[in-house]
Motif scaffolding. Structure first.
Motif, PDB file in Angstrom:
ATOM      1  N   LEU A 422       0.596 -16.745  -7.247  1.00 42.94           N
ATOM      2  CA  LEU A 422       1.006 -17.390  -5.844  1.00 42.94           C
ATOM      3  C   LEU A 422       1.970 -18.259  -5.861  1.00 42.94           C
ATOM      4  O   LEU A 422       1.366 -19.668  -6.320  1.00 42.94           O
ATOM      5  CB  LEU A 422      -0.271 -17.199  -5.466  1.00 42.94           C
ATOM      6  CG  LEU A 422      -0.014 -17.818  -3.477  1.00 42.94           C
ATOM      7  CD1 LEU A 422      -0.098 -15.914  -3.510  1.00 42.94           C
ATOM      8  CD2 LEU A 422      -1.868 -18.160  -3.266  1.00 42.94           C
ATOM      9  N   SER A 423       3.180 -18.608  -5.705  1.00 46.02           N
ATOM     10  CA  SER A 423       3.843 -19.021  -5.006  1.00 46.02           C
ATOM     11  C   SER A 423       4.995 -19.870  -3.690  1.00 46.02           C
ATOM     12  O   SER A 423       4.515 -19.099  -3.026  1.00 46.02           O
ATOM     13  CB  SER A 423       4.942 -18.782  -6.744  1.00 46.02           C
ATOM     14  OG  SER A 423       6.093 -18.104  -5.954  1.00 46.02           O
ATOM     15  N   GLY A 424       4.672 -20.847  -3.779  1.00 43.82           N
ATOM     16  CA  GLY A 424       5.627 -21.017  -2.331  1.00 43.82           C
ATOM     17  C   GLY A 424       5.919 -22.586  -1.636  1.00 43.82           C
ATOM     18  O   GLY A 424       6.254 -22.754  -3.369  1.00 43.82           O
ATOM     19  N   ARG A 425       6.787 -22.409  -1.280  1.00 41.96           N
ATOM     20  CA  ARG A 425       8.222 -23.703  -1.062  1.00 41.96           C
ATOM     21  C   ARG A 425       8.327 -24.364   0.300  1.00 41.96           C
ATOM     22  O   ARG A 425       7.477 -23.380   1.533  1.00 41.96           O
ATOM     23  CB  ARG A 425       9.279 -23.165  -0.852  1.00 41.96           C
ATOM     24  CG  ARG A 425      10.702 -23.872  -1.475  1.00 41.96           C
ATOM     25  CD  ARG A 425      11.955 -23.552  -0.991  1.00 41.96           C
ATOM     26  NE  ARG A 425      12.333 -22.554   0.189  1.00 41.96           N
ATOM     27  CZ  ARG A 425      12.440 -22.211   0.973  1.00 41.96           C
ATOM     28  NH1 ARG A 425      13.129 -23.684   1.361  1.00 41.96           N
ATOM     29  NH2 ARG A 425      13.451 -21.487   1.418  1.00 41.96           N
ATOM     30  N   SER A 426       8.209 -25.598   0.539  1.00 39.01           N
ATOM     31  CA  SER A 426       7.537 -25.838   1.865  1.00 39.01           C
ATOM     32  C   SER A 426       8.976 -27.123   2.119  1.00 39.01           C
ATOM     33  O   SER A 426       8.676 -28.091   0.833  1.00 39.01           O
ATOM     34  CB  SER A 426       6.392 -26.788   1.935  1.00 39.01           C
ATOM     35  OG  SER A 426       5.355 -25.602   2.667  1.00 39.01           O
ATOM     36  N   ARG A 427       9.970 -27.411   3.116  1.00 40.45           N
ATOM     37  CA  ARG A 427      10.701 -27.924   2.675  1.00 40.45           C
ATOM     38  C   ARG A 427      10.203 -29.513   4.232  1.00 40.45           C
ATOM     39  O   ARG A 427       9.921 -28.576   5.338  1.00 40.45           O
ATOM     40  CB  ARG A 427      11.836 -27.871   3.278  1.00 40.45           C
ATOM     41  CG  ARG A 427      13.036 -28.776   4.003  1.00 40.45           C
ATOM     42  CD  ARG A 427      14.415 -28.616   3.351  1.00 40.45           C
ATOM     43  NE  ARG A 427      15.288 -29.842   3.547  1.00 40.45           N
ATOM     44  CZ  ARG A 427      15.185 -29.845   1.985  1.00 40.45           C
ATOM     45  NH1 ARG A 427      14.809 -29.771   0.824  1.00 40.45           N
ATOM     46  NH2 ARG A 427      16.564 -31.098   2.009  1.00 40.45           N
ATOM     47  N   HIS A 431      12.696 -33.913   1.290  1.00 36.88           N
ATOM     48  CA  HIS A 431      12.010 -33.676   0.318  1.00 36.88           C
ATOM     49  C   HIS A 431      11.454 -31.621   0.535  1.00 36.88           C
ATOM     50  O   HIS A 431      10.880 -31.667   1.434  1.00 36.88           O
ATOM     51  CB  HIS A 431      10.436 -33.973   0.671  1.00 36.88           C
ATOM     52  CG  HIS A 431      10.385 -35.744   0.113  1.00 36.88           C
ATOM     53  ND1 HIS A 431      11.216 -36.506  -0.395  1.00 36.88           N
ATOM     54  CD2 HIS A 431      10.462 -36.008   1.676  1.00 36.88           C
ATOM     55  CE1 HIS A 431      11.677 -37.948  -0.459  1.00 36.88           C
ATOM     56  NE2 HIS A 431      10.605 -37.581   1.001  1.00 36.88           N
ATOM     57  N   ASP A 432      11.886 -31.224  -0.633  1.00 40.32           N
ATOM     58  CA  ASP A 432      11.283 -29.698  -0.870  1.00 40.32           C
ATOM     59  C   ASP A 432       9.966 -29.721  -2.143  1.00 40.32           C
ATOM     60  O   ASP A 432      10.301 -30.292  -3.462  1.00 40.32           O
ATOM     61  CB  ASP A 432      12.596 -29.254  -1.756  1.00 40.32           C
ATOM     62  CG  ASP A 432      12.684 -27.583  -1.446  1.00 40.32           C
ATOM     63  OD1 ASP A 432      12.141 -27.241  -0.646  1.00 40.32           O
ATOM     64  OD2 ASP A 432      13.371 -27.322  -2.486  1.00 40.32           O
ATOM     65  N   ILE A 433       8.813 -29.068  -1.552  1.00 44.04           N
ATOM     66  CA  ILE A 433       8.325 -29.065  -2.488  1.00 44.04           C
ATOM     67  C   ILE A 433       8.023 -28.001  -2.389  1.00 44.04           C
ATOM     68  O   ILE A 433       7.221 -26.534  -1.804  1.00 44.04           O
ATOM     69  CB  ILE A 433       6.441 -30.053  -1.478  1.00 44.04           C
ATOM     70  CG1 ILE A 433       7.490 -30.842  -0.670  1.00 44.04           C
ATOM     71  CG2 ILE A 433       5.580 -29.597  -2.024  1.00 44.04           C
ATOM     72  CD1 ILE A 433       5.771 -31.869   0.018  1.00 44.04           C
ATOM     73  N   ARG A 434       7.622 -27.598  -4.181  1.00 40.98           N
ATOM     74  CA  ARG A 434       7.380 -25.824  -4.314  1.00 40.98           C
ATOM     75  C   ARG A 434       5.741 -26.200  -5.406  1.00 40.98           C
ATOM     76  O   ARG A 434       5.784 -27.141  -6.125  1.00 40.98           O
ATOM     77  CB  ARG A 434       8.599 -25.719  -5.288  1.00 40.98           C
ATOM     78  CG  ARG A 434       9.537 -25.477  -4.930  1.00 40.98           C
ATOM     79  CD  ARG A 434      11.120 -25.446  -6.170  1.00 40.98           C
ATOM     80  NE  ARG A 434      12.097 -24.824  -5.171  1.00 40.98           N
ATOM     81  CZ  ARG A 434      12.790 -23.981  -4.678  1.00 40.98           C
ATOM     82  NH1 ARG A 434      12.028 -22.988  -4.417  1.00 40.98           N
ATOM     83  NH2 ARG A 434      13.900 -23.802  -4.023  1.00 40.98           N
ATOM     84  N   TYR A 435       4.881 -24.819  -5.455  1.00 43.06           N
ATOM     85  CA  TYR A 435       3.476 -25.031  -5.683  1.00 43.06           C
ATOM     86  C   TYR A 435       3.824 -23.326  -6.168  1.00 43.06           C
ATOM     87  O   TYR A 435       4.205 -22.650  -6.151  1.00 43.06           O
ATOM     88  CB  TYR A 435       2.932 -25.338  -4.939  1.00 43.06           C
ATOM     89  CG  TYR A 435       2.916 -24.890  -3.418  1.00 43.06           C
ATOM     90  CD1 TYR A 435       2.219 -24.021  -3.267  1.00 43.06           C
ATOM     91  CD2 TYR A 435       3.529 -25.103  -2.138  1.00 43.06           C
ATOM     92  CE1 TYR A 435       1.946 -22.711  -2.871  1.00 43.06           C
ATOM     93  CE2 TYR A 435       3.719 -24.495  -1.716  1.00 43.06           C
ATOM     94  CZ  TYR A 435       2.623 -22.947  -1.133  1.00 43.06           C
ATOM     95  OH  TYR A 435       2.557 -22.506  -0.275  1.00 43.06           O
ATOM     96  N   VAL A 436       2.696 -23.433  -7.480  1.00 44.53           N
ATOM     97  CA  VAL A 436       2.514 -22.430  -7.796  1.00 44.53           C
ATOM     98  C   VAL A 436       1.136 -21.794  -8.796  1.00 44.53           C
ATOM     99  O   VAL A 436       0.502 -22.707  -9.348  1.00 44.53           O
ATOM    100  CB  VAL A 436       3.657 -21.807  -8.965  1.00 44.53           C
ATOM    101  CG1 VAL A 436       3.806 -21.945  -9.998  1.00 44.53           C
ATOM    102  CG2 VAL A 436       3.687 -20.029  -9.435  1.00 44.53           C
ATOM    103  N   ILE A 437       0.566 -20.779  -8.470  1.00 38.52           N
ATOM    104  CA  ILE A 437      -0.955 -21.007  -9.196  1.00 38.52           C
ATOM    105  C   ILE A 437      -0.599 -19.809  -9.444  1.00 38.52           C
ATOM    106  O   ILE A 437      -0.320 -18.710  -9.368  1.00 38.52           O
ATOM    107  CB  ILE A 437      -2.417 -21.055  -8.444  1.00 38.52           C
ATOM    108  CG1 ILE A 437      -2.302 -22.455  -7.162  1.00 38.52           C
ATOM    109  CG2 ILE A 437      -3.449 -20.539  -9.125  1.00 38.52           C
ATOM    110  CD1 ILE A 437      -3.725 -21.634  -5.667  1.00 38.52           C
ATOM    111  N   LEU A 438      -0.588 -19.934 -11.160  1.00 38.34           N
ATOM    112  CA  LEU A 438      -0.399 -18.456 -12.579  1.00 38.34           C
ATOM    113  C   LEU A 438      -1.550 -18.414 -13.015  1.00 38.34           C
ATOM    114  O   LEU A 438      -2.412 -19.243 -13.679  1.00 38.34           O
ATOM    115  CB  LEU A 438       1.033 -18.876 -13.406  1.00 38.34           C
ATOM    116  CG  LEU A 438       1.585 -18.132 -14.051  1.00 38.34           C
ATOM    117  CD1 LEU A 438       1.663 -16.569 -13.170  1.00 38.34           C
ATOM    118  CD2 LEU A 438       2.579 -18.135 -14.962  1.00 38.34           C
TER     119      LEU A 438
END
Length: 451
Positions: A422-427, A431-438
């Motif tokens: 599950l990955s996501g992107r928020s601005r 600032h550009d924030i990216r996160y992932v759970i793998l």
């Protein structure tokens, strides 16, 4: 007393008049609500809705819904407008209470002429955009031109024109990560020489954009030590295709797309028998390499995107050597090394790969994706080859040395890798924030028997 009675009566009459006027005005008001969509049945965000001749007006929300209150009359004209869309008017005859009015406003359908935008910007990250304009003019024996372009980058070297592998800053070839549309892809693991390798994992006909980093790349690319090659396959609009054929193989490519749907297919076949016949080791070379890839993207609404990538690769390498002659030394002292072979080699490298992702776009700056991928490889390396060799001076019959040897291998490898993330992107502001759970599961079985 009469004067006071008349004064009270006047106030009562005025109050009753105001009450009847207010009641009359309230009875003449009407609430209009509904949804504004385009000709593709998608909601039109922030469309403007107003009533002609009145101060009543509003804008649609992000789902295309609106609601306003206005004064009723014999005919009420409601106007719907939005930049880039045709304006529509609807006439309501003596409306009362609440009216539901859903309207479709088609786009203007104005097609702009071709515009070419070019810019030079300062590089602020570790990834470098690779110019692939001349990609097809740098083709190589592995069936693609991407690796040939990568080999021209600083710190990158390659030592075998039959291979798509490369070394970065002195690292091993298996320390380089390759991603296609954000999903890591794998290559056969038992490959020991370029002539066995087969086709490159990347189909150049399907490539839209290439990014490359020779170190210092972002954490989202995993923990490889040397480099990252980030490939983006293209989404097409309309129909396109190409066919190419040569003595080394055939490439077929076809793509079709609309505003909401896109699919591309690539089919490749390669055989390097003629090329391998020029090597010092003579014999019967029968390499047969087949590869099929597809990329399908579907966007049913502006909020959802579904992507699928599939790859089937079957590389078979059969070789029956006969002899080899090598000359070496100096101009005054030339040595000849001759080998006669018996036996053969049979290798199979069959790999299958697929990935599926579903992305929800909350707005242009926030999105979340569910990604699933699976990779399976079945590899076999089998050979029994014996050789008898003679070493002598060139032009002389006397032997300086003779000998014999035998090589035997029964190597097997199967790998099954599955992952879900599950990955996501928020601005947020600048600032550009990216996160992932793998979560990844890898099952590898190897049997190496060689002497």
């Amino acid at each position: 007393m009469t004067s006071r009675y008349n004064h009270v009566t006047s106030k009562l009459v005025c109050a009753l008049c105001l009450f009847f006027i207010a009641a009359s005005m309230y009875a003449q008001s009407v609430t209009i609500r509904g949804t504004v969509t385009d000709d593709k049945k998608s909601p039109v965000e922030l469309a403007m809705v107003h009533v002609e001749g009145q101060m009543a007006g509003t804008t649609c929300n992000l789902k295309g819904k609106y609601e306003l209150t206005c004064q009723s009359s014999d005919s009420v004209v409601v106007v719907f407008s939005m930049i880039g869309y045709q304006t529509r008017k609807r006439v309501l005859k003596n409306p009362t209470d609440t009216v539901t009015l859903n309207v479709m406003i088609p786009s203007l359908g104005v097609e702009l002429g071709e515009v070419e935008v070019s810019d030079i910007r300062r590089q602020t990250g570790s990834m470098t955009d690779v110019n692939i304009k001349d990609m097809k003019h740098l083709g190589n024996a592995s069936g693609g031109g991407i690796e040939a372009i990568i080999a021209t980058q600083a710190g990158v070297s390659t030592h075998n024109e039959l291979s798509s592998q490369y070394n970065v800053r002195g690292g091993s070839f298996d320390e380089n990560s390759v991603y296609i549309n954000g999903t890591e892809v794998y290559r056969p693991l038992l490959i020991r020489s370029g002539q066995q390798e087969g086709l490159s994992i990347i189909n150049p006909d399907m490539v839209e954009k290439v990014g490359f980093s020779a170190g210092g790349f972002e954490a989202k690319y995993g923990d490889k030590m040397s480099s990252v090659l980030d490939i983006e396959y293209k989404k097409v609009k309309g129909f396109e295709g190409s066919v190419s054929a040569s003595m080394l193989g055939t490439n077929l490519y076809a793509g079709y797309g609309t505003d909401k749907f896109s699919m591309t297919h690539g089919l490749r076949y390669k055989t390097t028998s003629y090329l391998l016949g020029t090597l010092d080791t003579k014999g019967e070379y029968e390499p047969k390499d087949f590869d099929y890839q597809t990329y399908i993207s579907w966007m049913p609404t502006r909020k959802w995107t579904f992507d699928f990538i599939g790859n089937i690769s079957r590389n078979d390498y059969n070789f029956e050597p006969s002899d080899r002659t090598t000359k070496f030394g100096t101009a005054e002292d030339v040595k000849e090394f001759k080998v006669y072979f018996d036996g053969k080699e049979q290798d199979k490298f069959h790999t299958y790969f697929g990935s599926l992702s579903a992305t929800h776009h909350f707005n242009p700056t926030n999105e979340i994706s569910l990604n699933m991928s699976a990779f399976k490889t079945n590899e076999r390396e089998t050979f029994d080859i014996s050789g008898e060799y003679w070493l002598k001076n060139d032009g002389e019959d006397e032997s300086l040395g003779i000998g014999t040897y035998m090589e035997h291998a029964r190597n097997r490898l199967t790998a099954d890798v599955k992952s879900i993330g599950l990955s996501g992107r928020s601005r947020i502001t600048a600032h550009d924030i990216r996160y992932v759970i793998l979560y990844m599961s890898a099952h590898v079985e190897a049997t190496l028997r060689e002497w």
